[in-house]
Design an enzyme around this catalytic site. Structure first.
Site, short mmCIF file in Angstrom:
data_model
loop_
_atom_site.label_atom_id
_atom_site.label_comp_id
_atom_site.label_asym_id
_atom_site.label_seq_id
_atom_site.Cartn_x
_atom_site.Cartn_y
_atom_site.Cartn_z
N HIS A 1 8.77 5.86 -12.77
CA HIS A 1 8.94 4.92 -11.66
C HIS A 1 9.61 3.66 -12.19
O HIS A 1 9.35 3.24 -13.32
CB HIS A 1 7.59 4.58 -11.02
CG HIS A 1 7.74 3.96 -9.66
ND1 HIS A 1 8.12 2.64 -9.49
CD2 HIS A 1 7.59 4.46 -8.41
CE1 HIS A 1 8.18 2.36 -8.20
NE2 HIS A 1 7.87 3.45 -7.52
N LYS B 1 -0.55 7.75 0.34
CA LYS B 1 -0.78 6.46 0.98
C LYS B 1 -2.15 6.49 1.67
O LYS B 1 -2.59 7.56 2.08
CB LYS B 1 0.32 6.17 2.02
CG LYS B 1 1.74 6.27 1.50
CD LYS B 1 2.12 5.11 0.61
CE LYS B 1 3.58 5.20 0.19
NZ LYS B 1 3.99 4.09 -0.67
#
Length: 475
Positions: free
Chosen positions: A294, A175
């Site tokens: 994902h 992140k």
């Protein structure tokens, strides 16, 4: 003449429209071991009987159309049609029914999840006679399972490649997910891996944007992996997202990852598509790459209780198409997932044989025979205080992924990784000593903070953080 081309003598063609249930509702049908079985949650329009609605689903997802056609006489409908063989009301819901449909295996192309979904859910969900429709579960027969390669490697082969046993694997999503330069991104990867994580991860929407092109990211991440491996003596990996705008570009990225010698790549299987995913899975098996999956976009398909496709079906489809990891929800974090239902499809991902269990949403017994298993990935809003619950819920064969729960540590990425690794090792040791993680979890973490200032700092930061909302995915 073969039944496919036989013209039925003496049967006149009668044009017109007739009720679906006259042909496609067959409550006396005995299902075959080779049938694909489907459980649909059907909400008929007012005035449409449930038998007609269930038969309409069977017809429109197999051989039927809205009117009688003369070419029906050129084939054998009894051989090829789908059959609604059972209807039951949904407890606690008005005007909702579970319709059970059996499809002959001849309707499906071997080894093609794309064709399977195009047939079963491709057209029928827009049918006007239905107010809503949800595919709750599929039974994939052994004969069809054996036409798929499945996961590139599976759980045991992955453990052997990584030389890591007896505990869940630890990961972290880098992140902020967008905006970092490739070099800063690689630095974040290195700090997390040297702190004790097994994997770091590209976020699902990190592909090849102007601020960070894919080749630069791959190079800096590979450098981070090798540097962390040299310092820690452990095998490390970073999920390099190969998802791209074309299959050719996706394969180019996977090939470059293999040339760098990294252990794992990643794909967004729903946005990328099942055809692309299966192609990538085949390449990964042939070239020794693990494949992380994902599920970006899944909630668009699976979150509404009365319409769409339940994630257990998407999970089964992924196991057939191919992937070594897939995100599965956390039960305890910020993303959707009720415990029994989540564990139901986690078992469908990992185990060879899963018994029917309606209390966990499993409508059919599923035999995967020799198809390798998939590691479930718990990710989204989790931190060190969740570690005992995650270890107890998911067990050893899982990946626990802490993004903000690593990078949000007040001392930085590496201490955040240390905190998570210490918490995990403490929970595994306590479990192996016979302690009850569900009851003693907080105490186990507090004891571990005495030996790890990094863990103590993490515990202080996230002691009040909870995501207590009612799950939408309930029975």
């Amino acid at each position: 003449m073969s039944p496919q081309t036989e013209t039925k003598a003496g049967v006149g063609f009668k044009a017109g429209v007739k009720d679906y249930k006259l042909t496609y509702y067959t409550p006396d049908y005995e299902t075959k071991d080779t049938d694909i079985l489907a459980a649909f949650r059907v909400t008929p329009q007012p005035g449409v009987p449930p038998e007609e609605a269930g038969a309409a689903v069977a017809a429109e997802s197999s051989t039927g159309t809205w009117t009688t056609v003369w070419t029906d006489g050129l084939t054998s409908l009894d051989r090829y049609k789908g059959r609604c063989y059972g209807i039951e009301p949904v407890a606690g819901e008005e005007n909702q029914f579970i319709a059970y449909v059996a499809y002959p295996l001849d309707l499906f192309e071997e080894g093609s999840v794309t064709n399977m979904f195009t047939s079963i859910v491709g057209n029928v969900f827009g049918f006007k006679a239905l107010r809503a429709l949800r595919l709750e579960d599929l039974r994939i027969p052994v004969a069809y399972v054996k036409t798929f390669q499945g996961p590139p490697h599976g759980i045991q082969v992955e453990r052997d490649k990584l030389n890591k046993y007896g505990r869940p694997l630890l990961g972290c999503t880098i992140k902020p997910k967008l905006g970092l330069s490739a070099k800063n991104y690689g630095r974040a990867v290195y700090e997390c891996l040297r702190g004790g994580l097994d994997f770091t991860k590209d976020d699902e929407n990190v592909n090849s944007q102007p601020f960070m092109r894919w080749r630069d990211r791959f190079l800096f991440c590979a450098e981070a992996i090798y540097k962390a491996q040299a310092e820690t003596g452990e095998i490390k990996g970073h999920y390099l997202n190969a998802t791209a705008g074309t299959c050719e570009e996706m394969m180019k990225r996977a090939i470059f990852a293999r040339e760098l010698g990294v252990p794992i790549v990643m794909h967004d299987y729903l946005t990328g598509g099942f055809t692309a995913n299966t192609s990538l899975a085949h390449y990964c098996r042939d070239n020794g790459l693990l494949l992380h999956i994902h599920r970006a976009m899944h909630a668009v398909i699976d979150r509404q209780k009365n319409h769409g496709i339940h994630f257990r079906v998407l999970a089964k489809a992924l196991r057939m198409s191919g992937g070594d990891h897939i995100h599965s929800g956390t039960v305890v974090g910020k993303l959707e997932g009720e415990r029994d239902i989540t564990l139901g499809f986690v078992d469908l991902l990992r185990d060879d044989f899963i018994e029917k269990d309606r209390s966990r949403g499993i409508y059919f017994t599923q035999d995967w025979v020799s198809l390798p298993g998939v590691l479930p990935v718990a990710s989204g809003g989790i931190h060190v205080w969740h570690m005992p619950a995650l270890t107890e819920i998911f067990g050893d064969d899982s990946v626990l992924q802490f993004g903000g729960g690593t990078l949000g540590h007040p001392w930085g990425n590496a201490p955040g990784a240390v905190a998570n690794r210490v918490a995990l090792e403490a929970c595994v040791q306590a479990r192996n000593e016979g302690r009850d993680l569900a009851r003693e979890g907080n105490e186990i973490i507090r004891e571990a903070t005495k030996w790890s200032p990094e863990l103590a700092a993490a515990c202080e930061v996230w002691k009040e953080i909870k995501f207590e909302f009612e799950a939408m995915d309930t029975l």
